[in-house]
Design a protein around this motif. Structure first.
Motif, PDB file in Angstrom:
ATOM      1  N   PRO A  38       0.821  -1.226   0.000  1.00  0.00           N
ATOM      2  CA  PRO A  38       0.000   0.000   0.000  1.00  0.00           C
ATOM      3  C   PRO A  38       0.850   1.268   0.000  1.00  0.00           C
ATOM      4  N   ARG A  39       1.104   1.819  -1.173  1.00  0.00           N
ATOM      5  CA  ARG A  39       1.965   3.002  -1.279  1.00  0.00           C
ATOM      6  C   ARG A  39       1.429   4.174  -0.457  1.00  0.00           C
ATOM      7  N   HIS A  40       0.112   4.321  -0.369  1.00  0.00           N
ATOM      8  CA  HIS A  40      -0.457   5.467   0.350  1.00  0.00           C
ATOM      9  C   HIS A  40      -0.106   5.459   1.825  1.00  0.00           C
ATOM     10  N   GLU A  41       0.163   4.289   2.390  1.00  0.00           N
ATOM     11  CA  GLU A  41       0.509   4.224   3.806  1.00  0.00           C
ATOM     12  C   GLU A  41       1.943   4.690   4.074  1.00  0.00           C
ATOM     13  N   PHE A  42       2.736   4.824   3.020  1.00  0.00           N
ATOM     14  CA  PHE A  42       4.098   5.353   3.155  1.00  0.00           C
ATOM     15  C   PHE A  42       4.141   6.856   2.882  1.00  0.00           C
ATOM     16  N   LEU A  43       3.008   7.414   2.472  1.00  0.00           N
ATOM     17  CA  LEU A  43       2.923   8.835   2.123  1.00  0.00           C
ATOM     18  C   LEU A  43       1.767   9.484   2.891  1.00  0.00           C
ATOM     19  N   PRO A  44       1.882   9.594   4.201  1.00  0.00           N
ATOM     20  CA  PRO A  44       0.754  10.069   5.019  1.00  0.00           C
ATOM     21  C   PRO A  44       0.312  11.491   4.704  1.00  0.00           C
ATOM     22  N   GLU A  45       1.178  12.319   4.145  1.00  0.00           N
ATOM     23  CA  GLU A  45       0.806  13.701   3.859  1.00  0.00           C
ATOM     24  C   GLU A  45       0.249  13.885   2.448  1.00  0.00           C
ATOM     25  N   ALA A  46       0.224  12.826   1.663  1.00  0.00           N
ATOM     26  CA  ALA A  46      -0.351  12.884   0.317  1.00  0.00           C
ATOM     27  C   ALA A  46      -1.761  12.314   0.348  1.00  0.00           C
ATOM     28  N   THR A 127      15.251   8.206   7.724  1.00  0.00           N
ATOM     29  CA  THR A 127      15.272   6.836   8.247  1.00  0.00           C
ATOM     30  C   THR A 127      14.228   6.644   9.348  1.00  0.00           C
ATOM     31  N   ALA A 128      13.976   7.693  10.135  1.00  0.00           N
ATOM     32  CA  ALA A 128      12.948   7.587  11.181  1.00  0.00           C
ATOM     33  C   ALA A 128      11.578   7.351  10.540  1.00  0.00           C
ATOM     34  N   HIS A 129      11.293   8.090   9.463  1.00  0.00           N
ATOM     35  CA  HIS A 129      10.020   7.922   8.763  1.00  0.00           C
ATOM     36  C   HIS A 129       9.933   6.535   8.145  1.00  0.00           C
ATOM     37  N   ALA A 130      11.005   6.088   7.480  1.00  0.00           N
ATOM     38  CA  ALA A 130      11.005   4.773   6.838  1.00  0.00           C
ATOM     39  C   ALA A 130      10.825   3.668   7.870  1.00  0.00           C
ATOM     40  N   ARG A 131      11.510   3.787   8.993  1.00  0.00           N
ATOM     41  CA  ARG A 131      11.396   2.772  10.042  1.00  0.00           C
ATOM     42  C   ARG A 131       9.960   2.673  10.554  1.00  0.00           C
ATOM     43  N   GLN A 132       9.347   3.832  10.719  1.00  0.00           N
ATOM     44  CA  GLN A 132       7.972   3.872  11.228  1.00  0.00           C
ATOM     45  C   GLN A 132       6.983   3.260  10.232  1.00  0.00           C
ATOM     46  N   THR A 133       7.083   3.656   8.965  1.00  0.00           N
ATOM     47  CA  THR A 133       6.126   3.149   7.984  1.00  0.00           C
ATOM     48  C   THR A 133       6.330   1.662   7.713  1.00  0.00           C
ATOM     49  N   LEU A 134       7.563   1.220   7.716  1.00  0.00           N
ATOM     50  CA  LEU A 134       7.833  -0.196   7.493  1.00  0.00           C
ATOM     51  C   LEU A 134       7.249  -1.051   8.620  1.00  0.00           C
ATOM     52  N   LYS A 135       7.412  -0.589   9.839  1.00  0.00           N
ATOM     53  CA  LYS A 135       6.859  -1.324  10.971  1.00  0.00           C
ATOM     54  C   LYS A 135       5.336  -1.340  10.912  1.00  0.00           C
ATOM     55  N   ALA A 136       4.755  -0.179  10.582  1.00  0.00           N
ATOM     56  CA  ALA A 136       3.290  -0.065  10.560  1.00  0.00           C
ATOM     57  C   ALA A 136       2.661  -0.908   9.460  1.00  0.00           C
ATOM     58  N   THR A 137       3.411  -1.223   8.424  1.00  0.00           N
ATOM     59  CA  THR A 137       2.871  -1.998   7.302  1.00  0.00           C
ATOM     60  C   THR A 137       3.289  -3.467   7.346  1.00  0.00           C
ATOM     61  N   GLY A 138       3.817  -3.904   8.486  1.00  0.00           N
ATOM     62  CA  GLY A 138       4.172  -5.303   8.642  1.00  0.00           C
ATOM     63  C   GLY A 138       5.503  -5.687   8.052  1.00  0.00           C
ATOM     64  N   ASN A 139       6.375  -4.689   7.869  1.00  0.00           N
ATOM     65  CA  ASN A 139       7.701  -4.945   7.295  1.00  0.00           C
ATOM     66  C   ASN A 139       8.815  -4.660   8.296  1.00  0.00           C
ATOM     67  N   GLY A 140       8.550  -4.981   9.550  1.00  0.00           N
ATOM     68  CA  GLY A 140       9.519  -4.703  10.612  1.00  0.00           C
ATOM     69  C   GLY A 140      10.823  -5.463  10.487  1.00  0.00           C
ATOM     70  N   ALA A 141      10.845  -6.505   9.659  1.00  0.00           N
ATOM     71  CA  ALA A 141      12.085  -7.272   9.495  1.00  0.00           C
ATOM     72  C   ALA A 141      13.113  -6.540   8.634  1.00  0.00           C
ATOM     73  N   VAL A 142      12.674  -5.505   7.906  1.00  0.00           N
ATOM     74  CA  VAL A 142      13.626  -4.712   7.117  1.00  0.00           C
ATOM     75  C   VAL A 142      14.537  -3.932   8.059  1.00  0.00           C
TER      76      VAL A 142
END
Length: 401
Positions: A38-46, A127-142
């Motif tokens: 879900p690309r939109h979940e990585f772009l909260p301000e769009a 990196t703080a933003h990427a870490r947050q969005t990855l965790k929130a979308t079930g990609n915490g292993a990245v």
């Protein structure tokens, strides 16, 4: 009042992928990843509509103006680069340039639970933003690392794949050391004022391309190999060239006020037809190749009229310069554009002729792409195969048609 039901993120995402797939050759795994993440979940301000449009989205503007410090790349280019990377289940992948985390999530989908994805960025906010969005979308292993991307990720063994999502000017030594023979690198690389996305395979002490495509990216911090000078008295026209080029900056000042000559090639194109291959051929054949950029005032008053005012190929040598031009022609009732060159200075006509020679070479094989081979810096000349060699601090480039 409208009673239409707003489109769901899922339907917008499928529409985006359908549009990309219609003009870009997607592999089945890349298409599945694009439809799943879900690309939109990585772009909260769009808005959701902005997230699923085929365009870039700025995530960190540049306070000084100009190019943003970080952005989410155009989805179709993201898709192309993933296809060129050829990541497979179980692969380890290092990404240079974390962005929003979206590309790392796509990579995680491609390599699966047995694979490993490490994404790196020098900017702590990014990196703080990427870490947050990855965790929130079930990609915490990245794994998300905050460091200079030029260092790579030596603690994560030797990756099978490395993908660079910022514009590079050089291939750092650390990347060579971490990419063993058989590994693959996809990188947007700049030279002679233009940039191409390269897909490269590591073969012994070489990296050899099988992909060379036009692209544009936010430049990587710390790689300042391009130089810029203005060549007119009012500072309206600039030349951009590489650090290894022996450009005589003093001799070129005021060159546009010197003898002007124009050379026509006779080669024409349609208005919607790309001619970027001319520039690529120039980089393979002429060491004087650089980029010219004319401000609107310079273009409007006829001082400097490149084919594309903001970025066109040029040749600069001693006290003379020539640049690519485009002239409108009416041929058998249809509009065409003739490519040519304008030269200034004592050798302006000679440089313009050299440029036109490469227009003719391009015209004979418009779809041809060169093979680009990278060698570590210090490789002797007799070990380099091919034509023009371009030297950077960490690599020597050979460009061969």
């Amino acid at each position: 009042m409208s009673t239409a039901t707003p489109a769901s993120p899922e339907s917008l995402r499928d529409c985006m992928v359908d549009i990309i797939a219609a003009t870009h050759p997607l592999t089945a795994p890349v298409e599945e990843a694009l439809r799943s993440v879900p690309r939109h979940e990585f772009l909260p301000e769009a808005t959701v509509e902005q997230a699923y449009a085929d365009r870039s989205v700025t995530i960190k503007p540049n306070p000084a103006g100009g190019l943003p410090l970080s952005c989410a790349s155009v989805p179709s280019l993201v898709a192309d680069m993933l296809v060129w990377l050829r990541a497979e289940p179980g692969d380890s992948v290092v990404e240079i340039g974390a962005g929003t985390g979206y590309n790392a999530a796509l990579l995680a989908r491609l390599v699966g639970p047995e694979g490993q994805v490490v994404t790196i960025d020098i900017d702590e906010d990014v990196t703080a933003h990427a870490r947050q969005t990855l965790k929130a979308t079930g990609n915490g292993a990245v794994t998300v690392l905050t460091r200079d991307g030029a260092l790579g990720a030596p603690e994560h063994d030797h990756p099978a794949r490395m993908i660079v999502t910022v514009g590079a000017w050089d291939i750092p030594t650390a990347w060579w050391e971490q990419l063993e023979p058989g590994a693959r690198l996809v990188v947007p690389l700049s030279w002679r004022g233009q940039a191409r996305c390269l897909g490269l395979d590591r073969r012994g002490d070489q990296m050899v391309s099988d992909v060379v495509e036009l692209c544009g990216f936010v430049p990587m911090l710390g790689q300042d190999g391009e130089r810029t000078i203005t060549i007119d008295t009012d500072g309206l026209v600039a030349l951009h060239f590489d650090a290894d080029q022996p450009i005589d900056t003093e001799a070129l000042r005021g060159v546009l006020s010197r003898t002007k000559t124009q050379v026509s090639s006779g080669v024409t194109i349609r208005g919607d037809e790309s001619f970027d291959g001319v520039w690529l051929r120039l980089t393979a054949t002429d060491t004087a190749t650089c980029r010219i950029a004319a401000g609107r005032a310079a273009s409007d008053n006829g001082l400097c009229t490149p084919a594309i005012p903001s970025r066109s190929p040029a040749l600069a040598e001693n006290d003379s310069v020539a640049y690519l031009t485009m002239t409108r022609r009416e041929i058998e009732g249809s509009t065409r554009w003739e490519l040519g060159a304008t030269g200034h200075g004592p050798d302006g006509h000679h440089l313009a002729t050299r440029l036109c020679n490469q227009i003719h070479a391009w015209d004979r094989a418009r779809d041809a792409r060169p093979t680009i081979t990278l060698y570590p810096a210090g490789t002797p000349d007799d070990k380099i195969v091919g034509g023009c060699t371009i030297d950077k601090p960490s690599v020597r480039m050979s460009i061969t048609y």
